[in-house]
Design a protein around this motif. Structure first.
Motif, PDB file in Angstrom:
ATOM      1  N   ALA A 162       0.827  -1.208   0.000  1.00  0.00           N
ATOM      2  CA  ALA A 162       0.000   0.000   0.000  1.00  0.00           C
ATOM      3  C   ALA A 162       0.860   1.257   0.000  1.00  0.00           C
ATOM      4  O   ALA A 162       0.459   2.296  -0.537  1.00  0.00           O
ATOM      5  N   THR A 163       2.050   1.159   0.582  1.00  0.00           N
ATOM      6  CA  THR A 163       2.892   2.341   0.702  1.00  0.00           C
ATOM      7  C   THR A 163       3.726   2.588  -0.546  1.00  0.00           C
ATOM      8  O   THR A 163       3.756   3.697  -1.071  1.00  0.00           O
ATOM      9  N   ALA A 217       3.022   3.938  -7.899  1.00  0.00           N
ATOM     10  CA  ALA A 217       4.023   4.952  -8.211  1.00  0.00           C
ATOM     11  C   ALA A 217       3.594   6.364  -7.857  1.00  0.00           C
ATOM     12  O   ALA A 217       4.421   7.265  -7.766  1.00  0.00           O
ATOM     13  N   ASP A 218       2.322   6.581  -7.643  1.00  0.00           N
ATOM     14  CA  ASP A 218       1.874   7.922  -7.283  1.00  0.00           C
ATOM     15  C   ASP A 218       1.623   8.075  -5.788  1.00  0.00           C
ATOM     16  O   ASP A 218       1.078   9.078  -5.344  1.00  0.00           O
ATOM     17  N   GLY A 219       2.017   7.057  -4.981  1.00  0.00           N
ATOM     18  CA  GLY A 219       1.787   7.135  -3.546  1.00  0.00           C
ATOM     19  C   GLY A 219       0.316   7.240  -3.204  1.00  0.00           C
ATOM     20  O   GLY A 219      -0.066   7.945  -2.267  1.00  0.00           O
ATOM     21  N   ARG A 220      -0.508   6.509  -3.916  1.00  0.00           N
ATOM     22  CA  ARG A 220      -1.962   6.693  -3.805  1.00  0.00           C
ATOM     23  C   ARG A 220      -2.507   6.348  -2.430  1.00  0.00           C
ATOM     24  O   ARG A 220      -3.371   7.039  -1.905  1.00  0.00           O
ATOM     25  N   TYR A 221      -1.997   5.260  -1.842  1.00  0.00           N
ATOM     26  CA  TYR A 221      -2.598   4.759  -0.609  1.00  0.00           C
ATOM     27  C   TYR A 221      -1.684   4.852   0.603  1.00  0.00           C
ATOM     28  O   TYR A 221      -2.006   4.303   1.658  1.00  0.00           O
ATOM     29  N   ASP A 223      19.634  11.778  -2.528  1.00  0.00           N
ATOM     30  CA  ASP A 223      19.305  11.555  -3.953  1.00  0.00           C
ATOM     31  C   ASP A 223      18.194  10.543  -4.167  1.00  0.00           C
ATOM     32  O   ASP A 223      17.982  10.092  -5.296  1.00  0.00           O
ATOM     33  N   TRP A 224      17.460  10.166  -3.098  1.00  0.00           N
ATOM     34  CA  TRP A 224      16.347   9.242  -3.272  1.00  0.00           C
ATOM     35  C   TRP A 224      15.003   9.895  -2.942  1.00  0.00           C
ATOM     36  O   TRP A 224      13.966   9.243  -2.954  1.00  0.00           O
ATOM     37  N   GLU A 225      14.989  11.191  -2.645  1.00  0.00           N
ATOM     38  CA  GLU A 225      13.741  11.860  -2.320  1.00  0.00           C
ATOM     39  C   GLU A 225      12.818  11.905  -3.535  1.00  0.00           C
ATOM     40  O   GLU A 225      13.266  12.066  -4.669  1.00  0.00           O
ATOM     41  N   VAL A 226      11.512  11.768  -3.275  1.00  0.00           N
ATOM     42  CA  VAL A 226      10.536  11.863  -4.358  1.00  0.00           C
ATOM     43  C   VAL A 226       9.574  13.029  -4.120  1.00  0.00           C
ATOM     44  O   VAL A 226       8.543  13.134  -4.775  1.00  0.00           O
ATOM     45  N   GLY A 227       9.915  13.885  -3.178  1.00  0.00           N
ATOM     46  CA  GLY A 227       9.102  15.050  -2.882  1.00  0.00           C
ATOM     47  C   GLY A 227       9.227  15.429  -1.427  1.00  0.00           C
ATOM     48  O   GLY A 227      10.142  14.979  -0.722  1.00  0.00           O
ATOM     49  N   ASP A 228       8.322  16.270  -0.957  1.00  0.00           N
ATOM     50  CA  ASP A 228       8.272  16.625   0.460  1.00  0.00           C
ATOM     51  C   ASP A 228       6.833  16.941   0.826  1.00  0.00           C
ATOM     52  O   ASP A 228       5.977  17.136  -0.044  1.00  0.00           O
ATOM     53  N   VAL A 229       6.542  16.979   2.126  1.00  0.00           N
ATOM     54  CA  VAL A 229       5.154  17.109   2.552  1.00  0.00           C
ATOM     55  C   VAL A 229       4.586  18.511   2.301  1.00  0.00           C
ATOM     56  O   VAL A 229       3.375  18.694   2.333  1.00  0.00           O
ATOM     57  N   PRO A 275       6.788  15.272 -10.069  1.00  0.00           N
ATOM     58  CA  PRO A 275       6.219  14.580 -11.234  1.00  0.00           C
ATOM     59  C   PRO A 275       6.887  13.229 -11.460  1.00  0.00           C
ATOM     60  O   PRO A 275       8.085  13.042 -11.162  1.00  0.00           O
ATOM     61  N   GLY A 276       6.132  12.290 -11.991  1.00  0.00           N
ATOM     62  CA  GLY A 276       6.664  10.956 -12.229  1.00  0.00           C
ATOM     63  C   GLY A 276       7.874  10.937 -13.131  1.00  0.00           C
ATOM     64  O   GLY A 276       8.749  10.077 -12.994  1.00  0.00           O
ATOM     65  N   THR A 277       7.967  11.891 -14.041  1.00  0.00           N
ATOM     66  CA  THR A 277       9.143  11.947 -14.919  1.00  0.00           C
ATOM     67  C   THR A 277      10.407  12.242 -14.135  1.00  0.00           C
ATOM     68  O   THR A 277      11.501  11.861 -14.555  1.00  0.00           O
TER      69      THR A 277
END
Length: 399
Positions: free
Chosen positions: A310-311, A315-319, A340-346, A352-354
């Motif tokens: 679920a986590t 790929a979009d962190g939906r759940y 270098d592994w961050e995918v964003g922040d709160v 973006p997925g790209t």
């Protein structure tokens, strides 16, 4: 029919050969089959697939809650050489391998995390929240753990669990955490006492931790209703003591409040060496350990079909989401806090997925076993078939 054929011929499920029957593991559950349910080539008959589909075996359960993992502290008081938050091995062979940067959850970051979580829950159409307190060692920041649980109740948190080494867990803290919704704690053992005390060591001085962990679990159990998941790491360094460990844990703890599971330790690219392979007699050892754990009253998780986490499985962190103590987002536990592994922040949300395609990994994607997927699948199938046989024989499968 070989395991390889079974993997290829059962889409969206697993087909395992038990002692007297076959087992189908689908996204919707487990079904016991006879030989007449299989075609001569070893695949499922079309009418069997239809019946399984009609009974819901191919339908994954609905997602019921948003799964939020929060690192309350990225620091750890232990120095385990295999930890995926290490960045290398200790060059001097000691108890202080270099780790990810040290950060600590604050009230301000909790506010940002809960705001982000509320938005994500609304987007997913979910009203219930389950939190995992994670680290480092989460109890190096007990105030952050307690505040997060207390404030998360306002956005729908109805349960929580924690992964901890338990060396800092006091009865009073266990009681306070349980009162705020914590229901279970996962704790790791690295073999029997002597092996564990060589491997799972205090970072400051290299001291052992076995007796401290057991004592703290006992005292926390007396002070709270917490349940325990005991993960037993298996490697070439401790495999010969696992049988004795099971007996020792049964004698020192309450098996009825404990789930026991076994996992071979892998390397995530930090130089940890474990020459133990999923071949030879390793499957028989796992089978024996499961049987003995059940005999002693422990719970053992039933096998199941692969399903997306679920986590990290979307790929979009939906759940769900993994949030480090500074508010940065990772796709999975294994990359949280790593440069270098961050995918964003709160604050800004997911990138973006790209931008994150090469950074989005799921459970165990980084582990290096030195074996191909077929070898791992054959091992898993053999162990899981034997466990299902045993659970069926003892009436535990229907519970």
């Amino acid at each position: 029919m070989t395991t390889d054929q079974r993997i290829d011929n059962v889409p969206d499920g697993r087909l395992l050969e038990g002692r007297r029957n076959w087992w189908f593991l689908g996204p919707g559950g487990v079904a016991r089959l006879g030989g007449h349910h299989l075609a001569p080539d070893g695949t499922l008959r079309s009418e069997t697939r239809t019946r399984l589909r009609d009974s819901g075996m191919y339908t994954p359960p609905a997602v019921r809650f948003y799964s939020l993992t929060v690192l309350t502290s990225t620091h750890c008081n232990l120095g385990c050489g295999y930890c995926f938050q290490n960045t290398a091995q200790d060059r001097e062979g000691g108890s202080r391998p270099p780790r990810i940067a040290r950060t600590r959850l604050t009230s301000e970051t909790i506010t940002s995390i809960l705001d982000f979580t509320g938005r994500r829950m609304a987007d997913a159409g979910l009203e219930r929240l389950r939190i995992l307190l994670f680290g480092g060692e989460p109890l190096l920041n007990p105030r952050g753990c307690l505040e997060l649980l207390e404030r998360a109740a306002g956005i729908g948190m109805d349960s929580a669990w924690m992964i901890s080494n338990a060396t800092l867990l006091t009865p009073a803290l266990a009681r306070r955490l349980a009162d705020l919704g914590l229901d279970s704690v996962q704790v790791t053992f690295d073999g029997d006492r002597a092996d564990h005390d060589r491997i799972r060591i205090v970072r400051a001085d290299g001291g052992g931790t076995f007796e401290t962990i057991v004592r703290n679990i006992v005292r926390a159990s007396e002070a709270s209703p917490l349940r325990w998941t005991l993960r037993v790491n298996v490697s070439g360094e401790n495999i010969h003591g696992v049988d004795a460990l099971i007996e020792r844990l049964a004698a020192g703890l309450d098996p009825e409040r404990c789930t026991l599971y076994f996992a071979r330790v892998g390397d995530v690219g930090i130089g940890y060496a474990n020459a133990l392979l999923h071949t030879g007699e390793l499957a028989e050892r796992f089978i024996r350990w499961h049987r003995r754990a059940l005999e002693l009253g422990f719970t053992v998780n039933r096998p199941r079909a692969p399903r997306p986490c679920a986590t990290c499985g979307h790929a979009d962190g939906r759940y769900g989401a993994v949030v480090s103590a500074d508010g940065t987002l990772a796709s999975c536990w294994e990359t949280a806090g790593k440069p270098d592994w961050e995918v964003g922040d709160v604050t800004g949300g997911y990138r973006p997925g790209t931008d994150t395609r090469d950074r989005w990994i799921a459970c165990e994607d980084l582990y290096r076993h030195g074996e191909d997927a077929r070898t791992l699948a054959r091992f898993r199938d053999r162990v899981d078939a034997a466990l299902l046989d045993r659970l069926h024989e003892t009436g535990c499968l229907a519970s």
